[in-house]
Design a protein around this motif. Structure first.
Motif, PDB file in Angstrom:
ATOM      1  N   VAL A 128       0.958  -1.329  -0.072  1.00 28.12           N
ATOM      2  CA  VAL A 128      -0.004  -0.024   0.096  1.00 28.12           C
ATOM      3  C   VAL A 128       0.820   1.224   0.122  1.00 28.12           C
ATOM      4  O   VAL A 128       2.135   1.241   0.089  1.00 28.12           O
ATOM      5  N   ARG A 129       0.042   2.309  -0.054  1.00 31.76           N
ATOM      6  CA  ARG A 129       0.887   3.670  -0.160  1.00 31.76           C
ATOM      7  C   ARG A 129       2.146   3.858  -1.065  1.00 31.76           C
ATOM      8  O   ARG A 129       3.222   4.207  -0.759  1.00 31.76           O
ATOM      9  N   PRO A 130       1.850   3.778  -2.226  1.00 33.99           N
ATOM     10  CA  PRO A 130       0.506   3.638  -3.103  1.00 33.99           C
ATOM     11  C   PRO A 130      -0.047   1.888  -3.119  1.00 33.99           C
ATOM     12  O   PRO A 130       0.926   1.228  -2.755  1.00 33.99           O
ATOM     13  N   PRO A 131      -1.291   1.580  -3.543  1.00 37.96           N
ATOM     14  CA  PRO A 131      -1.600   0.356  -3.620  1.00 37.96           C
ATOM     15  C   PRO A 131      -0.819  -0.360  -4.655  1.00 37.96           C
ATOM     16  O   PRO A 131      -0.726   0.069  -5.768  1.00 37.96           O
ATOM     17  N   ARG A 132      -0.121  -1.459  -4.686  1.00 39.69           N
ATOM     18  CA  ARG A 132       0.890  -2.324  -5.442  1.00 39.69           C
ATOM     19  C   ARG A 132       0.350  -3.552  -5.840  1.00 39.69           C
ATOM     20  O   ARG A 132       0.230  -4.256  -4.629  1.00 39.69           O
ATOM     21  N   PHE A 133      -0.030  -3.885  -7.026  1.00 42.63           N
ATOM     22  CA  PHE A 133      -0.531  -5.030  -7.215  1.00 42.63           C
ATOM     23  C   PHE A 133       0.279  -6.021  -8.224  1.00 42.63           C
ATOM     24  O   PHE A 133       1.272  -5.294  -8.920  1.00 42.63           O
ATOM     25  N   VAL A 134       0.484  -7.425  -8.106  1.00 40.19           N
ATOM     26  CA  VAL A 134       1.384  -8.069  -8.937  1.00 40.19           C
ATOM     27  C   VAL A 134       0.286  -9.296  -9.757  1.00 40.19           C
ATOM     28  O   VAL A 134      -0.456  -9.751  -8.745  1.00 40.19           O
ATOM     29  N   LEU A 135       0.429  -9.286 -10.772  1.00 40.98           N
ATOM     30  CA  LEU A 135      -0.393 -10.385 -11.632  1.00 40.98           C
ATOM     31  C   LEU A 135       0.421 -11.163 -12.179  1.00 40.98           C
ATOM     32  O   LEU A 135       1.510 -10.861 -12.927  1.00 40.98           O
ATOM     33  N   PHE A 136       0.189 -12.507 -12.051  1.00 37.75           N
ATOM     34  CA  PHE A 136       0.885 -13.708 -12.634  1.00 37.75           C
ATOM     35  C   PHE A 136       0.135 -14.075 -13.859  1.00 37.75           C
ATOM     36  O   PHE A 136      -1.054 -14.435 -13.735  1.00 37.75           O
ATOM     37  N   THR A 137       0.804 -13.803 -15.143  1.00 31.10           N
ATOM     38  CA  THR A 137       0.073 -14.036 -16.297  1.00 31.10           C
ATOM     39  C   THR A 137       0.710 -15.156 -17.159  1.00 31.10           C
ATOM     40  O   THR A 137       2.004 -15.472 -16.774  1.00 31.10           O
ATOM     41  N   THR A 138       0.019 -15.698 -18.139  1.00 31.63           N
ATOM     42  CA  THR A 138       0.664 -16.577 -19.007  1.00 31.63           C
ATOM     43  C   THR A 138       1.442 -15.876 -20.382  1.00 31.63           C
ATOM     44  O   THR A 138       1.909 -16.502 -20.902  1.00 31.63           O
ATOM     45  N   GLY A 139       0.978 -14.562 -20.269  1.00 29.01           N
ATOM     46  CA  GLY A 139       1.663 -13.804 -21.342  1.00 29.01           C
ATOM     47  C   GLY A 139       1.676 -12.360 -21.261  1.00 29.01           C
ATOM     48  O   GLY A 139       0.988 -12.050 -20.091  1.00 29.01           O
ATOM     49  N   PHE A 140       2.228 -11.677 -22.096  1.00 28.09           N
ATOM     50  CA  PHE A 140       2.079 -10.089 -21.986  1.00 28.09           C
ATOM     51  C   PHE A 140       0.702  -9.401 -22.238  1.00 28.09           C
ATOM     52  O   PHE A 140       0.101  -9.796 -23.211  1.00 28.09           O
ATOM     53  N   LEU A 141       0.335  -8.614 -21.431  1.00 24.89           N
ATOM     54  CA  LEU A 141      -0.948  -7.944 -21.429  1.00 24.89           C
ATOM     55  C   LEU A 141      -0.767  -6.632 -22.205  1.00 24.89           C
ATOM     56  O   LEU A 141      -0.067  -5.787 -21.880  1.00 24.89           O
ATOM     57  N   GLU A 142      -1.514  -6.440 -23.396  1.00 26.39           N
ATOM     58  CA  GLU A 142      -1.496  -5.276 -23.925  1.00 26.39           C
ATOM     59  C   GLU A 142      -1.836  -3.941 -23.220  1.00 26.39           C
ATOM     60  O   GLU A 142      -2.581  -4.366 -22.259  1.00 26.39           O
ATOM     61  N   GLU A 143      -1.492  -2.903 -23.570  1.00 25.57           N
ATOM     62  CA  GLU A 143      -1.684  -1.806 -23.131  1.00 25.57           C
ATOM     63  C   GLU A 143      -3.095  -1.543 -22.683  1.00 25.57           C
ATOM     64  O   GLU A 143      -3.421  -0.986 -21.573  1.00 25.57           O
ATOM     65  N   GLY A 144      -3.749  -1.574 -23.526  1.00 23.29           N
ATOM     66  CA  GLY A 144      -5.292  -1.273 -23.715  1.00 23.29           C
ATOM     67  C   GLY A 144      -5.998  -2.168 -22.636  1.00 23.29           C
ATOM     68  O   GLY A 144      -6.566  -1.767 -21.940  1.00 23.29           O
ATOM     69  N   TYR A 145      -5.635  -3.265 -22.462  1.00 19.18           N
ATOM     70  CA  TYR A 145      -6.327  -4.395 -21.470  1.00 19.18           C
ATOM     71  C   TYR A 145      -5.626  -3.805 -20.224  1.00 19.18           C
ATOM     72  O   TYR A 145      -6.225  -4.195 -19.321  1.00 19.18           O
ATOM     73  N   ARG A 146      -4.378  -3.457 -20.028  1.00 16.79           N
ATOM     74  CA  ARG A 146      -3.814  -2.894 -18.649  1.00 16.79           C
ATOM     75  C   ARG A 146      -4.672  -1.574 -18.239  1.00 16.79           C
ATOM     76  O   ARG A 146      -5.023  -1.795 -17.110  1.00 16.79           O
TER      77      ARG A 146
END
Length: 464
Positions: free
Chosen positions: A414-432
């Protein structure tokens, strides 16, 4: 940047080795000296890369430029200054102004002298200013390219400001010992600040362009005159800390100097005011960006807001001088906000008048909303249920026969809120961007920039 890591909402070329949000402000080391003594070459040597412009002509560096540096694990900011021209008019005044500006800002001053030339009248004039300042000074005897030149460096003991450190900025000779001396002269490293300590006031930085009313707002909130107010832009130079009681709670406000232009375009005191403003922002938990609502949004307003977002601090946008707006101006302001500030729709907004005190009561709720979003944490189970529903209803588009998916998600901080996404591939900018928008719709995070990092699952080699 690899596809394995990205930061949503942060410049794609951002420095991923940046200090954590709770790190204390880095100390400042100012590099001063006559023209052509090798200041910029020395700065490049300290940085380990060619950043400062170097040319064998006096006066190449004219504006002051700041760089982040590290030595032996210690962070500090190096300020490369322009040289003092011996044939300039009003030499004494120019020397005094330049040196005082550098000394006022710096925790340590690196005074560079060309050992092959020796101390000149200009050097001795600067020494007097440095000696009176009481600031730590590290004397650099530059252009000592070999053992035979060390005798020239020894003569600089006569300046009376301590041991001359013989170096060759061009070849790197002696630079390690010099940086060890600089670190020894720096103040003891402060521990990381713990935000919202028990009983401690929350910290708010007031930032914005010059003359938008920051000091007037501070005075209005305090109910008395605590900061100098003048129609001339740039009255405030140094950050001013004030503890003010609002809504039954004590808040610590930091009134900062107005930010005029980019670093390398700033002149004199404005350059140092910008650095001090950044330092104040590092100390704050939430930044209130003050905008002059009676004027069109300027590029500088947008840059300051981006500075706050990049810093990871909570954000509140205050539109000042609301009492001066007619219906037509309000209409156009709303269109400007929709067009130019769409990326920070999540920031609480208050329409105020520092002059009349209009809507001052809305400040505390806005600050509390932003800080709550900044502190917010989502349980892992709830977060993963959200992503499961999101991926099922709105899967990532198929590209090249592949469709990356979010396998697992966690909130790393937190401070700021930080997230980690475990993915099978690279996510496009629009989807992010879509993910960030849906995160905010579902969980809020009002007033807080989101930091989302992606970790792509490595493909395992098939066993034969």
């Amino acid at each position: 940047m690899s596809e394995h890591d990205f930061h949503l909402g942060v410049d794609i070329d951002a420095d991923f080795d940046a200090p954590p949000p709770d790190a204390p402000p880095a100390p400042v080391v100012a590099v001063v000296g006559r023209p052509n003594v090798g200041k910029s070459t020395l700065v490049n040597r300290i940085l380990g890369r060619r950043e400062a412009v170097v040319e064998d002509v006096p006066g190449v560096t004219r504006d002051r430029v700041a760089y982040d540096a590290t030595w032996s694990g210690r962070r500090f900011t190096v300020v490369d200054t322009g040289g003092w021209l011996p044939d300039a008019r009003g030499l004494a005044a120019s020397i005094a102004e330049q040196a005082r500006l550098a000394v006022d800002l710096a925790d340590v001053v690196m005074f560079v002298v060309d050992a092959t030339v020796g101390a000149t009248d200009v050097d001795e004039a600067v020494v007097e200013i440095l000696r009176r300042s009481g600031k730590p000074v590290v004397l650099v005897a530059n252009k000592v390219d070999g053992v035979s030149a060390e005798a020239d460096a020894a003569l600089l003991w006569n300046l009376g400001i301590g041991e001359p450190h013989p170096v060759s900025a061009l070849h790197g000779r002696g630079s390690g010992d010099l940086l060890d001396a600089v670190l020894a002269a720096l103040p003891a490293e402060a521990p990381p600040e713990t935000f919202a300590e028990a009983g401690g006031p929350r910290r708010i930085a007031l930032v914005g362009r010059p003359n938008v009313g920051k000091s007037s707002l501070l005075n209005q909130l305090a109910g008395e005159t605590r900061a100098v107010v003048d129609a001339v832009a740039g009255t405030t130079r140094d950050p001013i800390d004030e503890e003010i009681t609002l809504g039954g709670q004590v808040w610590r406000f930091i009134d900062t100097a107005g930010i005029r232009r980019r670093h390398r375009e700033n002149q004199g005191a404005d350059f140092y005011a910008t650095l001090r403003t950044q330092s104040a922002l590092e100390r704050a938990e939430v930044a209130v960006v003050l905008v002059d609502a009676s004027e069109s949004l300027a590029e500088q307003d947008l840059r300051i807001i981006s500075m706050v977002v990049d810093s990871g601090r909570a954000l509140v946008i205050a539109y000042n001088k609301w009492d001066l707006l007619d219906e037509e101006r309000r209409h156009y302001l709303e269109r400007e906000i929709e067009r130019q500030l769409h990326h920070v729709r999540w920031a609480p907004r208050v329409n105020v008048s520092a002059r009349t005190g209009r809507h001052m009561e809305k400040f505390v709720p806005a600050l509390e909303t932003a800080l709550a979003g900044w502190d917010q944490r989502v349980p892992t189970s709830k977060l993963n249920q959200f992503f499961a529903d999101l991926v099922n209803s709105h899967p990532h588009p198929i590209r090249g026969g592949k469709q990356p998916r979010v396998l697992f998600a966690t909130q790393a901080g937190v401070r700021p809120p930080r997230f980690v996404l475990f993915t099978t591939g690279f996510l496009e900018e629009g989807y992010r961007r879509f993910i960030e928008r849906r995160l905010r719709e579902e969980f809020g995070f009002a007033g807080a920039p989101l930091d989302v990092t992606m970790k792509i699952r490595e493909k395992r080699a098939r066993k034969k």
